[in-house]
Design a protein around this motif. Structure first.
Motif, short mmCIF file in Angstrom:
data_model
loop_
_atom_site.label_atom_id
_atom_site.label_comp_id
_atom_site.label_asym_id
_atom_site.label_seq_id
_atom_site.Cartn_x
_atom_site.Cartn_y
_atom_site.Cartn_z
N LEU A 68 -84.60 41.21 93.20
CA LEU A 68 -85.22 42.39 94.08
C LEU A 68 -86.36 41.75 94.89
CD1 LEU A 68 -86.23 45.87 93.19
CD2 LEU A 68 -87.79 44.37 94.64
N PHE A 69 -85.94 41.41 96.18
CA PHE A 69 -87.50 40.82 96.80
C PHE A 69 -88.23 41.97 97.21
CE2 PHE A 69 -83.96 37.76 98.50
CZ PHE A 69 -84.55 36.62 98.26
N LEU A 98 -77.61 36.59 100.45
CA LEU A 98 -77.55 35.42 99.33
C LEU A 98 -77.21 35.93 98.17
CD1 LEU A 98 -80.95 33.58 100.49
CD2 LEU A 98 -78.47 32.60 100.54
N GLY A 99 -77.30 37.48 97.87
CA GLY A 99 -76.75 37.89 96.88
C GLY A 99 -78.14 38.69 96.02
N ALA A 100 -79.28 39.09 96.59
CA ALA A 100 -80.24 39.78 96.24
C ALA A 100 -79.60 41.29 96.02
CB ALA A 100 -81.34 39.67 96.86
N ASP A 101 -80.18 42.24 95.10
CA ASP A 101 -79.90 43.42 94.93
C ASP A 101 -80.40 44.44 95.66
OD1 ASP A 101 -77.79 43.22 92.31
OD2 ASP A 101 -79.26 41.83 92.25
N LEU A 145 -71.78 50.35 101.17
CA LEU A 145 -73.25 50.26 101.12
C LEU A 145 -73.99 51.09 99.98
CD1 LEU A 145 -74.36 50.11 104.72
CD2 LEU A 145 -74.41 48.23 103.22
N ASP A 146 -73.68 52.31 99.85
CA ASP A 146 -74.05 53.22 99.05
C ASP A 146 -73.91 52.58 97.64
OD1 ASP A 146 -75.64 55.83 98.32
OD2 ASP A 146 -73.71 55.98 97.55
N ARG A 147 -72.61 52.25 97.24
CA ARG A 147 -72.34 52.08 95.90
C ARG A 147 -72.81 50.50 95.50
NH1 ARG A 147 -68.63 53.40 91.92
NH2 ARG A 147 -68.96 52.07 90.17
N VAL A 148 -72.71 49.80 96.52
CA VAL A 148 -72.79 48.15 96.04
C VAL A 148 -74.13 47.79 96.35
CG1 VAL A 148 -72.10 45.77 96.68
CG2 VAL A 148 -70.35 47.51 96.68
#
Length: 223
Positions: free
Chosen positions: A77-78, A94-97, A176-179
Motif C-alpha cells: 500500500l503506497f 507495478l503491482g501495488a494494492d 476495478l472494484d474487485r481487483v
C-alpha cells in the motif's frame, strides 16, 4: 498476529503509524530507507508493506520492482504525498494494492489495510481451470499446460477474477472494484493495461481465452 512493515524516512510518521497500527491490533516493524525495506521484506515477508514513494536512497516504485524481482509477492500500500494521477497509475501498475495520499485519515487507512488483507488472503481457496490454464488460489500458483507461469499479485488477482467469472462479461468498473477497490474517478485505463499484460503472459496463442466486448468490458471464454 498480522505483521505490517512501515517504510517512511520521516521518523514522526513512522512513529505515529506504528503506534496507531499496534493499537489496532497489528504487529509492526519499520524501515527508513528503500534498502532497509527490501532487506526486511525479503528476509521475513510481512503480511503488508506501507510504503512511501519519496525515500532518501531509492524511490518507492523501485522498492516494488526489487521486491518483485526477488519474487517477494507481499501486498503493498503506497502512502505518500505524491498525489499526481500519473504517480498513482505507476504505483498500481507495478503491482501495488492501493495508493493513499498524505494527509490521510487514520481510520480510513486502517480500513483500507484490512480490505487488502481480506482480499489477498480470502481469494486463495480454490483451484480454477479454463482451457490450458490452472490457477491454484490457495498456493498462489498458475500453470499453463503444466508449465508454471509467474504473475505479479495484481495480475494474479485479475486473472483469478476473470477465471472465476468465465463465460460472463465483466465491466471495467466491476474489475476495478474487485481487483483494485480503488476510485480512479472514471479512469479505467489501468484495466486495459493489465489485460494487455495478461494477454502477453498467458494468452499469446490461439484459441484466445480473453476477449474484449467493446463498450462493455472483458470475458474469459473456454476454447
Amino acid at each position: 498476529m498480522t505483521r505490517l512493515l512501515v517504510v517512511d524516512d520521516e521518523a514522526t510518521v513512522r512513529e505515529l503509524l506504528s503506534a496507531t497500527l499496534r493499537f489496532a491490533g497489528f504487529e509492526v516493524t519499520s524501515a527508513a530507507t528503500a534498502t532497509e525495506a527490501v532487506a526486511a521484506a525479503v528476509a521475513e515477508p510481512p503480511d503488508l508493506v506501507l510504503l512511501d514513494v519519496m525515500l532518501p536512497d531509492l524511490d518507492g516504485f523501485e522498492v516494488v520492482r526489487r521486491l518483485r524481482d526477488q519474487r517477494a509477492e507481499v501486498p503493498v500500500l503506497f502512502l505518500t504525498a505524491r498525489d499526481r494521477q500519473a504517480d498513482k497509475i505507476t504505483g498500481l501498475s507495478l503491482g501495488a494494492d492501493d495508493y493513499v495520499t498524505k494527509p490521510f485519515d487514520l481510520e480510513e487507512l486502517i480500513a483500507r489495510i484490512r480490505a487488502i488483507l481480506r482480499r489477498t488472503s480470502g481469494h486463495r481457496n480454490d483451484v480454477l481451470t479454463v482451457g490450458p490454464l490452472t490457477l491454484d488460489a490457495e498456493g498462489h500458483q498458475l500453470t499453463k499446460a503444466g508449465q508454471a507461469l509467474r504473475l505479479s499479485p495484481t495480475e494474479f488477482r485479475l486473472l483469478h477474477y476473470l477465471m472465476e467469472n468465465a463465460g460472463r462479461v465483466v465491466s471495467k468498473g466491476q474489475i476495478l472494484d474487485r481487483v483494485w477497490r480503488y476510485d480512479f474517478n472514471g479512469d479505467t485505463s489501468i484495466v486495459d493495461t493489465y489485460i494487455s499484460y495478461l494477454r502477453r503472459k498467458v494468452d499469446d496463442a490461439d484459441p484466445k481465452l480473453i476477449h474484449t466486448v467493446h463498450g462493455v468490458g472483458y470475458v474469459m471464454r473456454k476454447p
